[in-house]
Design a protein around this motif. Sequence first.
Motif, PDB file in Angstrom:
ATOM      1  N   HIS A   1       0.844  -1.344  -0.189  1.00 58.71           N
ATOM      2  CA  HIS A   1      -0.136   0.011   0.034  1.00 58.71           C
ATOM      3  C   HIS A   1       0.907   1.113  -0.204  1.00 58.71           C
ATOM      4  CE1 HIS A   1      -3.787  -2.481   0.873  1.00 58.71           C
ATOM      5  NE2 HIS A   1      -2.908  -3.036   1.514  1.00 58.71           N
ATOM      6  N   ASP A   2       0.253   2.312  -0.508  1.00 56.41           N
ATOM      7  CA  ASP A   2       1.105   3.637  -0.641  1.00 56.41           C
ATOM      8  C   ASP A   2       1.167   4.166   0.734  1.00 56.41           C
ATOM      9  OD1 ASP A   2       1.323   3.232  -3.222  1.00 56.41           O
ATOM     10  OD2 ASP A   2      -0.198   4.638  -3.914  1.00 56.41           O
ATOM     11  N   GLN A   3       2.129   5.158   0.971  1.00 54.19           N
ATOM     12  CA  GLN A   3       2.232   5.762   2.404  1.00 54.19           C
ATOM     13  C   GLN A   3       2.068   7.108   2.044  1.00 54.19           C
ATOM     14  OE1 GLN A   3       6.084   5.624   4.008  1.00 54.19           O
ATOM     15  NE2 GLN A   3       5.127   5.504   5.914  1.00 54.19           N
ATOM     16  N   VAL A   4       1.055   8.050   2.523  1.00 49.53           N
ATOM     17  CA  VAL A   4       0.641   9.241   2.049  1.00 49.53           C
ATOM     18  C   VAL A   4       1.467  10.044   2.932  1.00 49.53           C
ATOM     19  CG1 VAL A   4      -1.299  10.894   2.031  1.00 49.53           C
ATOM     20  CG2 VAL A   4      -1.739   8.328   1.334  1.00 49.53           C
ATOM     21  N   LEU A   5       2.223  10.940   2.422  1.00 52.95           N
ATOM     22  CA  LEU A   5       2.788  11.979   3.236  1.00 52.95           C
ATOM     23  C   LEU A   5       2.223  13.348   3.561  1.00 52.95           C
ATOM     24  CD1 LEU A   5       6.173  11.361   1.515  1.00 52.95           C
ATOM     25  CD2 LEU A   5       5.287  10.106   3.496  1.00 52.95           C
ATOM     26  N   ILE A   6       1.927  13.856   4.713  1.00 54.71           N
ATOM     27  CA  ILE A   6       1.378  14.850   4.805  1.00 54.71           C
ATOM     28  C   ILE A   6       2.089  15.778   5.678  1.00 54.71           C
ATOM     29  CG2 ILE A   6      -0.961  13.858   4.716  1.00 54.71           C
ATOM     30  CD1 ILE A   6      -1.118  13.886   7.618  1.00 54.71           C
ATOM     31  N   GLY A   7       1.971  17.065   5.599  1.00 57.07           N
ATOM     32  CA  GLY A   7       2.464  18.054   6.702  1.00 57.07           C
ATOM     33  C   GLY A   7       1.691  19.486   6.631  1.00 57.07           C
ATOM     34  N   ILE A   8       2.386  20.224   7.714  1.00 57.31           N
ATOM     35  CA  ILE A   8       1.674  21.443   7.993  1.00 57.31           C
ATOM     36  C   ILE A   8       2.962  22.526   8.635  1.00 57.31           C
ATOM     37  CG2 ILE A   8       1.029  20.898  10.432  1.00 57.31           C
ATOM     38  CD1 ILE A   8      -1.334  22.996   9.584  1.00 57.31           C
ATOM     39  N   THR A   9       2.882  23.748   8.291  1.00 62.13           N
ATOM     40  CA  THR A   9       3.906  24.777   8.816  1.00 62.13           C
ATOM     41  C   THR A   9       3.171  25.446   9.761  1.00 62.13           C
ATOM     42  OG1 THR A   9       3.507  26.237   6.915  1.00 62.13           O
ATOM     43  CG2 THR A   9       5.092  24.620   6.486  1.00 62.13           C
ATOM     44  N   HIS A  10       3.974  26.174  10.766  1.00 56.43           N
ATOM     45  CA  HIS A  10       3.717  27.004  11.507  1.00 56.43           C
ATOM     46  C   HIS A  10       2.874  28.323  10.956  1.00 56.43           C
ATOM     47  CE1 HIS A  10       4.612  29.525  15.407  1.00 56.43           C
ATOM     48  NE2 HIS A  10       3.359  29.424  15.243  1.00 56.43           N
ATOM     49  N   GLN A  11       3.370  28.928   9.745  1.00 54.42           N
ATOM     50  CA  GLN A  11       2.619  29.628   8.932  1.00 54.42           C
ATOM     51  C   GLN A  11       1.302  29.444   8.600  1.00 54.42           C
ATOM     52  OE1 GLN A  11       4.816  31.553   5.625  1.00 54.42           O
ATOM     53  NE2 GLN A  11       2.834  32.677   4.883  1.00 54.42           N
ATOM     54  N   HIS A  12       1.258  28.200   8.010  1.00 53.50           N
ATOM     55  CA  HIS A  12      -0.249  27.626   7.319  1.00 53.50           C
ATOM     56  C   HIS A  12      -1.164  27.369   8.769  1.00 53.50           C
ATOM     57  CE1 HIS A  12      -2.957  25.608   4.644  1.00 53.50           C
ATOM     58  NE2 HIS A  12      -3.212  24.863   5.346  1.00 53.50           N
ATOM     59  N   TYR A  13      -0.601  26.820   9.627  1.00 53.51           N
ATOM     60  CA  TYR A  13      -1.338  26.840  10.906  1.00 53.51           C
ATOM     61  C   TYR A  13      -1.832  28.088  11.592  1.00 53.51           C
ATOM     62  CZ  TYR A  13      -1.960  26.365  16.019  1.00 53.51           C
ATOM     63  OH  TYR A  13      -2.570  26.366  17.229  1.00 53.51           O
ATOM     64  N   ASN A  14      -0.945  29.226  11.343  1.00 56.33           N
ATOM     65  CA  ASN A  14      -1.520  30.455  11.876  1.00 56.33           C
ATOM     66  C   ASN A  14      -2.518  31.034  10.860  1.00 56.33           C
ATOM     67  OD1 ASN A  14       0.142  30.775  13.960  1.00 56.33           O
ATOM     68  ND2 ASN A  14       1.855  31.822  12.994  1.00 56.33           N
TER      69      ASN A  14
END
Length: 187
Positions: free
Chosen positions: A163-176
């Motif tokens: 199965h594929d592994q989905v890579l996700i992320g968030i930056t502090h700026q995007h969070y703000n």
Amino acid sequence: MNIEGKVVTLRAIGIDDLDLLAEWANSPEIWNHLGGWHFPYSRQSTESYIRNLENNSMKYQNFAIEVKDIGLIGTISLANIDWKNRDATHGIMLGNVETRGKGYALDAVMTIMRYAFKELGLNRLSADIIDYNHRSIGLYTKKCQWKVEGKKAEAIYRNGEYHDQVLIGITHQHYNENMKKNDYWNS
């Protein structure tokens, strides 16, 4: 120090959590949705894990997720904390099946993001999710506004299939930016 969310409390994992953590460590339903290797865990190995946690580690932070009137419902972590680049990997596991779909995971993720960005000064969080774990992918990308950053093709082997592994992320700026739009903590 406990970290308070709207409905969850993130606290240190302790020996009092042993019975539930040992039970969850051997749950095929739970581990089928998480990455990594999974072997049968004895009560003793789970106890050893708890006793060897470094609750003040500069590289790993593991928390129990607790809900008033219910108790321990899961765990959440910041791992591989890279202080130079202000980056960490994040993971969550709700072991108590009856608590799923009630907003506890959302509150736990929002709480760990606030802690990571506002208290620790991190700039980025990332995670990876097995492709068929649609509930987790939806939680992060729709409710918490993380971005899908890519995938590792056929990276996880489960039940005779890759199965594929989905890579996700968030930056502090995007969070703000997201917090200004959604005002999660003031609602």
